[in-house]
Design a protein around this motif. Structure first.
Motif, mmCIF file in Angstrom:
data_model
loop_
_atom_site.group_PDB
_atom_site.id
_atom_site.type_symbol
_atom_site.label_atom_id
_atom_site.label_comp_id
_atom_site.label_asym_id
_atom_site.label_seq_id
_atom_site.Cartn_x
_atom_site.Cartn_y
_atom_site.Cartn_z
ATOM 1 N N SER A 67 9.846 55.363 118.955
ATOM 2 C CA SER A 67 8.898 55.005 120.185
ATOM 3 C C SER A 67 8.178 56.217 120.350
ATOM 4 C CB SER A 67 9.748 54.543 121.189
ATOM 5 O OG SER A 67 10.575 55.828 121.859
ATOM 6 N N ARG A 68 6.832 55.872 121.027
ATOM 7 C CA ARG A 68 6.120 57.173 121.462
ATOM 8 C C ARG A 68 6.617 58.277 122.353
ATOM 9 N NH1 ARG A 68 2.518 57.882 118.115
ATOM 10 N NH2 ARG A 68 1.756 55.717 117.932
ATOM 11 N N PRO A 69 7.525 57.659 123.342
ATOM 12 C CA PRO A 69 8.131 58.816 124.201
ATOM 13 C C PRO A 69 9.250 59.635 123.124
ATOM 14 C CG PRO A 69 8.264 56.731 125.373
ATOM 15 C CD PRO A 69 7.828 56.409 124.170
ATOM 16 N N LEU A 70 9.763 59.150 122.299
ATOM 17 C CA LEU A 70 10.550 60.118 121.604
ATOM 18 C C LEU A 70 9.811 61.026 120.425
ATOM 19 C CD1 LEU A 70 13.444 57.493 120.182
ATOM 20 C CD2 LEU A 70 13.318 59.128 122.017
ATOM 21 N N TYR A 71 8.446 60.507 120.040
ATOM 22 C CA TYR A 71 7.621 61.397 119.214
ATOM 23 C C TYR A 71 7.282 62.385 120.265
ATOM 24 C CZ TYR A 71 3.914 62.823 116.511
ATOM 25 O OH TYR A 71 2.962 63.678 115.877
ATOM 26 N N TYR A 72 6.875 62.331 121.443
ATOM 27 C CA TYR A 72 6.472 63.213 122.258
ATOM 28 C C TYR A 72 7.587 64.486 122.487
ATOM 29 C CZ TYR A 72 2.192 60.417 123.169
ATOM 30 O OH TYR A 72 1.334 59.777 123.242
ATOM 31 N N GLU A 73 8.886 63.940 122.559
ATOM 32 C CA GLU A 73 9.996 64.737 122.887
ATOM 33 C C GLU A 73 9.992 65.391 121.577
ATOM 34 O OE1 GLU A 73 14.134 63.490 124.260
ATOM 35 O OE2 GLU A 73 13.040 61.583 124.912
ATOM 36 N N LEU A 74 9.871 64.996 120.353
ATOM 37 C CA LEU A 74 9.990 66.007 119.228
ATOM 38 C C LEU A 74 8.829 66.897 119.396
ATOM 39 C CD1 LEU A 74 10.620 63.071 116.401
ATOM 40 C CD2 LEU A 74 12.367 64.851 117.439
ATOM 41 N N ALA A 75 7.722 66.612 119.720
ATOM 42 C CA ALA A 75 6.584 67.122 119.771
ATOM 43 C C ALA A 75 6.703 68.583 120.785
ATOM 44 C CB ALA A 75 5.346 66.594 120.147
ATOM 45 N N GLU A 76 7.688 68.390 121.862
ATOM 46 C CA GLU A 76 7.788 69.193 122.810
ATOM 47 C C GLU A 76 8.592 70.418 122.284
ATOM 48 O OE1 GLU A 76 9.328 67.586 126.368
ATOM 49 O OE2 GLU A 76 7.408 66.439 126.827
ATOM 50 N N ILE A 77 9.669 69.868 121.323
ATOM 51 C CA ILE A 77 10.567 70.853 120.685
ATOM 52 C C ILE A 77 9.957 71.568 119.761
ATOM 53 C CG2 ILE A 77 12.565 70.828 118.903
ATOM 54 C CD1 ILE A 77 13.683 68.059 120.206
ATOM 55 N N ALA A 78 8.927 70.940 118.915
ATOM 56 C CA ALA A 78 8.074 71.552 117.956
ATOM 57 C C ALA A 78 7.325 72.721 118.596
ATOM 58 C CB ALA A 78 7.358 70.840 117.078
ATOM 59 N N LEU A 79 6.644 72.296 119.702
ATOM 60 C CA LEU A 79 5.760 73.443 120.623
ATOM 61 C C LEU A 79 6.656 74.635 120.973
ATOM 62 C CD1 LEU A 79 3.232 70.995 122.143
ATOM 63 C CD2 LEU A 79 2.901 72.620 120.308
#
Length: 192
Positions: A155-167
């Motif tokens: 889901s888009r929110p999960l992808y954003y959570e992964l992006a936050e971890i990466a950043l």
């Protein structure tokens, strides 16, 4: 026979406990069954994850969970429901599953990330279950390998959570670690 096992719950247990629950779940050996193709099942999995039979949504989640256990993707990209005696085609508009929740433990290379699927299953991203970003007609699609060639779209929110971890971790290229494997979060990146 309807699926009698309850979905595995993601929250409130450690990833080590989740792995034990995943390992104890016995799924049918659909990768070993090779019956004759019998036709089309009259079933479809819509882009949003809704399962349909002959145009009507399947409302019983236990039935959907049962069907999901006998689903596999063939080498030619088609999806089938398979038992020891029959193989029926099923239309899948995007991916067979959707990842709807996630839980992360650890940091950097020691991190593990578990995903709950709309089928009630859990998958821990890693070498056997890689995360990829696929280019589609609808834009980049973050996906997780599940089993037997099947994938779950995040889901888009999960992808954003992964992006936050990466950043937060500042990796280059931007990506996340899970179960000892690095997954880049862009379509041109690769797992390390």
């Amino acid at each position: 026979m309807p699926e009698s096992r309850a979905p595995i719950e993601l929250h409130g247990v450690s990833l080590a406990e989740l792995q034990t629950l995943i390992d104890e779940r016995r799924l049918p050996p659909v990768d070993k069954w090779d019956p004759t193709h019998c036709g089309h099942s009259g079933m479809r999995i819509a882009r949003d994850g809704t399962w349909y039979h002959e145009g009507s949504p399947i409302g019983r989640s236990a039935m959907v969970r049962l069907f999901s256990t006998v689903l596999r993707r063939e080498p030619d990209g088609t999806h089938v429901l398979v038992t020891p005696v029959e193989k029926l085609e099923i239309e899948v508009e995007s991916t067979a599953f959707r990842a709807t929740e996630m839980q992360s433990e650890g940091e950097g290379p020691a991190r593990k990330i578990a995903f709950k699927l709309d089928s009630g299953d859990l998958v821990i991203a890693g070498p056997d279950h890689p995360l990829v970003i696929e280019a589609t007609d609808h834009g980049p699609s973050p996906r997780l390998a599940v089993r037997h060639g099947l994938q779950a779209e995040l889901s888009r929110p999960l992808y954003y959570e992964l992006a936050e971890i990466a950043l937060a971790e500042g990796s280059e290229p931007a990506g996340v670690w899970s179960d000892g494997t690095f997954f880049a979060l862009d379509p041109d990146g690769a797992a390390q």
